[in-house]
Design a protein around this motif. Structure first.
Motif, PDB file in Angstrom:
ATOM      1  N   LEU A  79      12.360  -2.890   0.221  1.00  0.00           N
ATOM      2  CA  LEU A  79      11.885  -1.743   0.982  1.00  0.00           C
ATOM      3  C   LEU A  79      10.642  -2.062   1.802  1.00  0.00           C
ATOM      4  CD1 LEU A  79      12.373   1.039  -1.728  1.00  0.00           C
ATOM      5  CD2 LEU A  79      13.887   0.484   0.195  1.00  0.00           C
ATOM      6  N   GLY A  80      10.197  -3.305   1.772  1.00  0.00           N
ATOM      7  CA  GLY A  80       9.044  -3.692   2.560  1.00  0.00           C
ATOM      8  C   GLY A  80       7.717  -3.434   1.876  1.00  0.00           C
ATOM      9  N   ASP A  81       7.747  -3.067   0.601  1.00  0.00           N
ATOM     10  CA  ASP A  81       6.516  -2.811  -0.144  1.00  0.00           C
ATOM     11  C   ASP A  81       6.016  -4.122  -0.748  1.00  0.00           C
ATOM     12  OD1 ASP A  81       4.419  -1.444  -1.254  1.00  0.00           O
ATOM     13  OD2 ASP A  81       5.630  -0.144  -2.530  1.00  0.00           O
ATOM     14  N   THR A  82       4.817  -4.077  -1.316  1.00  0.00           N
ATOM     15  CA  THR A  82       4.234  -5.233  -1.965  1.00  0.00           C
ATOM     16  C   THR A  82       4.360  -5.097  -3.481  1.00  0.00           C
ATOM     17  OG1 THR A  82       2.033  -4.245  -2.194  1.00  0.00           O
ATOM     18  CG2 THR A  82       2.536  -5.355  -0.112  1.00  0.00           C
ATOM     19  N   VAL A  83       4.010  -6.169  -4.198  1.00  0.00           N
ATOM     20  CA  VAL A  83       3.908  -6.060  -5.654  1.00  0.00           C
ATOM     21  C   VAL A  83       2.761  -5.119  -6.003  1.00  0.00           C
ATOM     22  CG1 VAL A  83       3.428  -7.300  -7.794  1.00  0.00           C
ATOM     23  CG2 VAL A  83       4.898  -8.335  -6.045  1.00  0.00           C
ATOM     24  N   GLY A  84       1.611  -5.353  -5.392  1.00  0.00           N
ATOM     25  CA  GLY A  84       0.469  -4.473  -5.581  1.00  0.00           C
ATOM     26  C   GLY A  84      -0.246  -4.698  -6.900  1.00  0.00           C
ATOM     27  N   GLU A  85      -1.462  -4.182  -6.983  1.00  0.00           N
ATOM     28  CA  GLU A  85      -2.236  -4.312  -8.208  1.00  0.00           C
ATOM     29  C   GLU A  85      -1.578  -3.528  -9.331  1.00  0.00           C
ATOM     30  OE1 GLU A  85      -6.819  -3.560  -9.833  1.00  0.00           O
ATOM     31  OE2 GLU A  85      -6.312  -3.271  -7.714  1.00  0.00           O
ATOM     32  N   GLY A  86      -1.301  -4.218 -10.433  1.00  0.00           N
ATOM     33  CA  GLY A  86      -0.661  -3.548 -11.561  1.00  0.00           C
ATOM     34  C   GLY A  86       0.744  -3.072 -11.263  1.00  0.00           C
ATOM     35  N   SER A  87       1.422  -3.694 -10.309  1.00  0.00           N
ATOM     36  CA  SER A  87       2.777  -3.308  -9.901  1.00  0.00           C
ATOM     37  C   SER A  87       2.810  -1.911  -9.296  1.00  0.00           C
ATOM     38  CB  SER A  87       3.756  -3.377 -11.087  1.00  0.00           C
ATOM     39  OG  SER A  87       3.880  -4.693 -11.562  1.00  0.00           O
ATOM     40  N   ALA A  88       1.723  -1.536  -8.609  1.00  0.00           N
ATOM     41  CA  ALA A  88       1.654  -0.219  -7.977  1.00  0.00           C
ATOM     42  C   ALA A  88       2.226  -0.215  -6.576  1.00  0.00           C
ATOM     43  CB  ALA A  88       0.197   0.260  -7.937  1.00  0.00           C
ATOM     44  N   GLY A  89       2.517  -1.392  -6.010  1.00  0.00           N
ATOM     45  CA  GLY A  89       2.875  -1.445  -4.607  1.00  0.00           C
ATOM     46  C   GLY A  89       1.645  -1.174  -3.750  1.00  0.00           C
ATOM     47  N   ALA A  90       1.878  -0.983  -2.467  1.00  0.00           N
ATOM     48  CA  ALA A  90       0.766  -0.736  -1.548  1.00  0.00           C
ATOM     49  C   ALA A  90       0.462   0.747  -1.393  1.00  0.00           C
ATOM     50  CB  ALA A  90       1.066  -1.355  -0.184  1.00  0.00           C
ATOM     51  N   GLY A  91       1.172   1.600  -2.102  1.00  0.00           N
ATOM     52  CA  GLY A  91       0.868   3.027  -2.098  1.00  0.00           C
ATOM     53  C   GLY A  91       0.967   3.655  -0.730  1.00  0.00           C
ATOM     54  N   LEU A  92      -0.052   4.439  -0.352  1.00  0.00           N
ATOM     55  CA  LEU A  92      -0.025   5.166   0.914  1.00  0.00           C
ATOM     56  C   LEU A  92      -0.057   4.226   2.111  1.00  0.00           C
ATOM     57  CD1 LEU A  92      -2.339   8.222   0.152  1.00  0.00           C
ATOM     58  CD2 LEU A  92       0.150   8.172   0.295  1.00  0.00           C
ATOM     59  N   ARG A  93      -0.579   3.022   1.950  1.00  0.00           N
ATOM     60  CA  ARG A  93      -0.553   2.065   3.050  1.00  0.00           C
ATOM     61  C   ARG A  93       0.887   1.695   3.387  1.00  0.00           C
ATOM     62  NH1 ARG A  93      -2.566  -2.701   1.451  1.00  0.00           N
ATOM     63  NH2 ARG A  93      -2.781  -3.430   3.606  1.00  0.00           N
ATOM     64  N   TRP A  94       1.740   1.578   2.372  1.00  0.00           N
ATOM     65  CA  TRP A  94       3.160   1.318   2.627  1.00  0.00           C
ATOM     66  C   TRP A  94       3.829   2.564   3.191  1.00  0.00           C
ATOM     67  CZ3 TRP A  94       7.424   3.558  -0.027  1.00  0.00           C
ATOM     68  CH2 TRP A  94       8.675   3.053   0.375  1.00  0.00           C
ATOM     69  N   VAL A  95       3.568   3.714   2.587  1.00  0.00           N
ATOM     70  CA  VAL A  95       4.178   4.959   3.051  1.00  0.00           C
ATOM     71  C   VAL A  95       3.860   5.195   4.524  1.00  0.00           C
ATOM     72  CG1 VAL A  95       4.072   7.478   2.838  1.00  0.00           C
ATOM     73  CG2 VAL A  95       4.235   6.056   0.781  1.00  0.00           C
ATOM     74  N   ARG A  96       2.605   4.960   4.914  1.00  0.00           N
ATOM     75  CA  ARG A  96       2.162   5.248   6.290  1.00  0.00           C
ATOM     76  C   ARG A  96       2.366   4.085   7.246  1.00  0.00           C
ATOM     77  NH1 ARG A  96      -3.483   7.922   4.048  1.00  0.00           N
ATOM     78  NH2 ARG A  96      -2.543   9.886   3.308  1.00  0.00           N
ATOM     79  N   ARG A  97       3.048   3.042   6.801  1.00  0.00           N
ATOM     80  CA  ARG A  97       3.353   1.873   7.634  1.00  0.00           C
ATOM     81  C   ARG A  97       2.080   1.212   8.173  1.00  0.00           C
ATOM     82  NH1 ARG A  97       8.000   4.978   8.355  1.00  0.00           N
ATOM     83  NH2 ARG A  97       9.933   3.729   8.443  1.00  0.00           N
ATOM     84  N   GLN A  98       1.139   0.996   7.288  1.00  0.00           N
ATOM     85  CA  GLN A  98      -0.118   0.361   7.664  1.00  0.00           C
ATOM     86  C   GLN A  98      -0.176  -1.104   7.232  1.00  0.00           C
ATOM     87  OE1 GLN A  98      -2.880   3.022   5.738  1.00  0.00           O
ATOM     88  NE2 GLN A  98      -2.861   4.498   7.430  1.00  0.00           N
ATOM     89  N   LEU A  99       0.929  -1.638   6.723  1.00  0.00           N
ATOM     90  CA  LEU A  99       0.977  -3.032   6.291  1.00  0.00           C
ATOM     91  C   LEU A  99       1.318  -3.935   7.471  1.00  0.00           C
ATOM     92  CD1 LEU A  99       2.973  -2.653   2.954  1.00  0.00           C
ATOM     93  CD2 LEU A  99       0.495  -2.873   3.224  1.00  0.00           C
ATOM     94  N   PRO A 100       0.953  -5.228   7.395  1.00  0.00           N
ATOM     95  CA  PRO A 100       1.333  -6.169   8.454  1.00  0.00           C
ATOM     96  C   PRO A 100       2.840  -6.141   8.694  1.00  0.00           C
ATOM     97  CG  PRO A 100      -0.230  -7.186   6.945  1.00  0.00           C
ATOM     98  CD  PRO A 100       0.139  -5.869   6.339  1.00  0.00           C
ATOM     99  N   GLY A 101       3.223  -6.146   9.954  1.00  0.00           N
ATOM    100  CA  GLY A 101       4.628  -6.062  10.335  1.00  0.00           C
ATOM    101  C   GLY A 101       4.983  -4.715  10.905  1.00  0.00           C
ATOM    102  N   TYR A 102       4.202  -3.669  10.539  1.00  0.00           N
ATOM    103  CA  TYR A 102       4.468  -2.335  11.052  1.00  0.00           C
ATOM    104  C   TYR A 102       3.674  -2.037  12.320  1.00  0.00           C
ATOM    105  CZ  TYR A 102       6.998  -0.924   6.811  1.00  0.00           C
ATOM    106  OH  TYR A 102       7.915  -0.803   5.790  1.00  0.00           O
ATOM    107  N   GLU A 103       2.758  -2.910  12.708  1.00  0.00           N
ATOM    108  CA  GLU A 103       1.994  -2.659  13.913  1.00  0.00           C
ATOM    109  C   GLU A 103       2.911  -2.704  15.133  1.00  0.00           C
ATOM    110  OE1 GLU A 103       1.938  -7.061  13.035  1.00  0.00           O
ATOM    111  OE2 GLU A 103       1.496  -5.239  11.889  1.00  0.00           O
TER     112      GLU A 103
END
Length: 434
Positions: A79-103
């Motif tokens: 789904l384009g998410d990260t592993v994240g700290e504690g397996s949390a993923g990137a949270g709202l950064r992923w939801v809001r497309r703020q991760l590299p690749g979404y620019e």
């Protein structure tokens, strides 16, 4: 004012393309029948590998089992998410497309499944919540994204505690993903959150959802036992919220046709490969409620009565407590489910076999059991046994949640927050608005 919630008990198809096409067909049928929110089962995309061992015993793993896991991993979605700290993923950064690749001008992230799910929700006008097996890094998570027709994905759960031998294949998600989400449908605020399968047996996890002021509790599961329904009714009463539960109905013959992963079927599925398909059902697009209360077009045809399968059957239990049904008597008939309370106006429907032909099978790996429960513990639609084809839905009045809190509010007046306190790492308990 009511909204219409729906569910079904479909089983995973042989490939991700086939499963997504099947999901789109279900969503279009749901749109035609005026369903606003659709819940589909745990691990529907990617598959629940019931009875698979992955060659793992205490102190030893087999080469064949490792290969089976590799093939199961390949079927999982990115789904384009990260592993994240504690397996949390990137949270709202992923939801809001703020991760590299979404620019702007970026190549995007993931394998396109996120975008496909958002397209289906957008074109059908149905808010979709669906179980999927998500991969990030070298691990898998049992996840549930919330997909809004207007805004796309607005949140995602990762199962915090896989049960029994699920721990071999799925990583533990971080409890911060228990964050509820909020949307407006037909002028009504809907606060919803999902607890996945046996997470529903974790009292503190349930409380963490109640504390966020949810009025719609979603329970995608792989538990097809009749006792599951008792837990769902308890949750409705305990949380004074509507509950929708969804579980796959898996005939033994479907598993033999590789629609559900198993040690024997994984290699064959990998050899099958993806192929282009046409969605299995059409349907018109439908408007979606906005904050201003705009309404879509509802199905004007009168509802047919809910139909449920009943009857005794032979079964055994595996080491994890999962029931495996060996046979179901052919004389089982359909029976009409009466509404539980007259003061709760409901529309409940399960399509008749004349609308969609129903498969007949002598045995099931999972019997389904999807249902809708009221804040007073009443079954308002379902349970849907031994039916992987038809929709189940009900009209619900979310003010019933407030009516129920006259005498019990598990998160506030009834909680004795002066003496009992719950904290969850990464989770804010400021209640969502009404």
């Amino acid at each position: 004012m009511t909204i219409r919630v729906g569910t079904a008990s479909p089983h995973t198809q042989a490939t991700t393309k086939l499963t997504l096409a099947h999901l789109e067909g279900i969503a279009r049928r749901a749109a035609d029948r005026g369903v606003d929110i659709l819940l589909l089962p745990e691990a529907f995309i990617g598959g629940y590998p019931r009875n698979a061992t992955f060659g793992a015993v205490v102190g030893s793993r087999s080469a064949e089992g490792r290969e089976s896991f590799a093939q199961y991993f390949e079927k999982a979605v990115d789904l384009g998410d990260t592993v994240g700290e504690g397996s949390a993923g990137a949270g709202l950064r992923w939801v809001r497309r703020q991760l590299p690749g979404y620019e702007e001008g970026g190549r995007g992230r993931g394998d396109g499944t996120r975008e496909e799910l958002e397209r289906i929700a957008r074109e059908t006008g149905v808010f979709i919540v669906v179980g999927c097996i998500e991969k990030a890094g070298g691990s898998l998570w049992c996840s549930v994204p919330y997909i809004c027709p207007r805004e796309g994905i607005i949140g995602k759960r990762r199962k915090v505690k896989p049960t029994g031998t699920e721990r071999i294949m799925w990583a533990e998600g971080h409890p911060s993903t228990l964050r509820a989400v909020s949307t407006v449908i037909r002028g009504q605020r809907v606060n919803l959150a999902a607890a996945i399968c046996w997470e529903n047996y974790m009292p503190l996890l349930r409380q963490s959802l109640y504390n966020q002021n949810i009025n719609l509790y979603l329970a995608p599961t792989a538990d097809g036992r009749e006792g599951w329904l008792s837990a769902m009714r308890t949750i409705g009463i305990e949380g004074r919220c509507f509950v929708v539960s969804s579980n796959m109905c898996v005939p033994t013959e479907a598993n033999a046709n590789m629609s559900l992963p198993s040690d024997a079927g994984l290699a064959a599925m990998a050899a099958l490969g993806d192929r282009d398909v046409v969605p299995n059902d059409g349907g018109s697009r439908r408007g979606f409620g906005t904050a201003a209360g705009a309404e879509g077009v509802r199905d004007a045809s009168p509802p047919s009565p809910s139909r449920a399968r009943h009857g005794r059957r032979k079964s055994v239990f595996d080491e994890d407590g999962n029931e495996i049904v060996l046979s179901c008597p052919a004389e089982n008939g359909d029976t009409t489910q009466e509404q539980q309370q007259q003061h709760l106006p409901r529309v409940q429907e399960q399509e008749t076999p004349e609308q969609t032909p129903q498969k007949k099978s002598a045995s099931y790996l999972s019997r389904g059991g999807s249902a809708v429960i009221s804040p007073f513990g009443d079954i308002v639609a379902g349970p849907q046994w031994e039916d992987s084809d038809n929709l189940l839905y009900a009209d619900i009045d979310l003010r019933d949640c407030i009516r129920g809190r006259l005498d019990m509010d598990t998160a506030a007046s009834y909680a004795r927050n002066d003496v009992f306190r719950l904290t969850v790492d990464g989770l804010d308990f400021d209640p969502l608005p009404y």
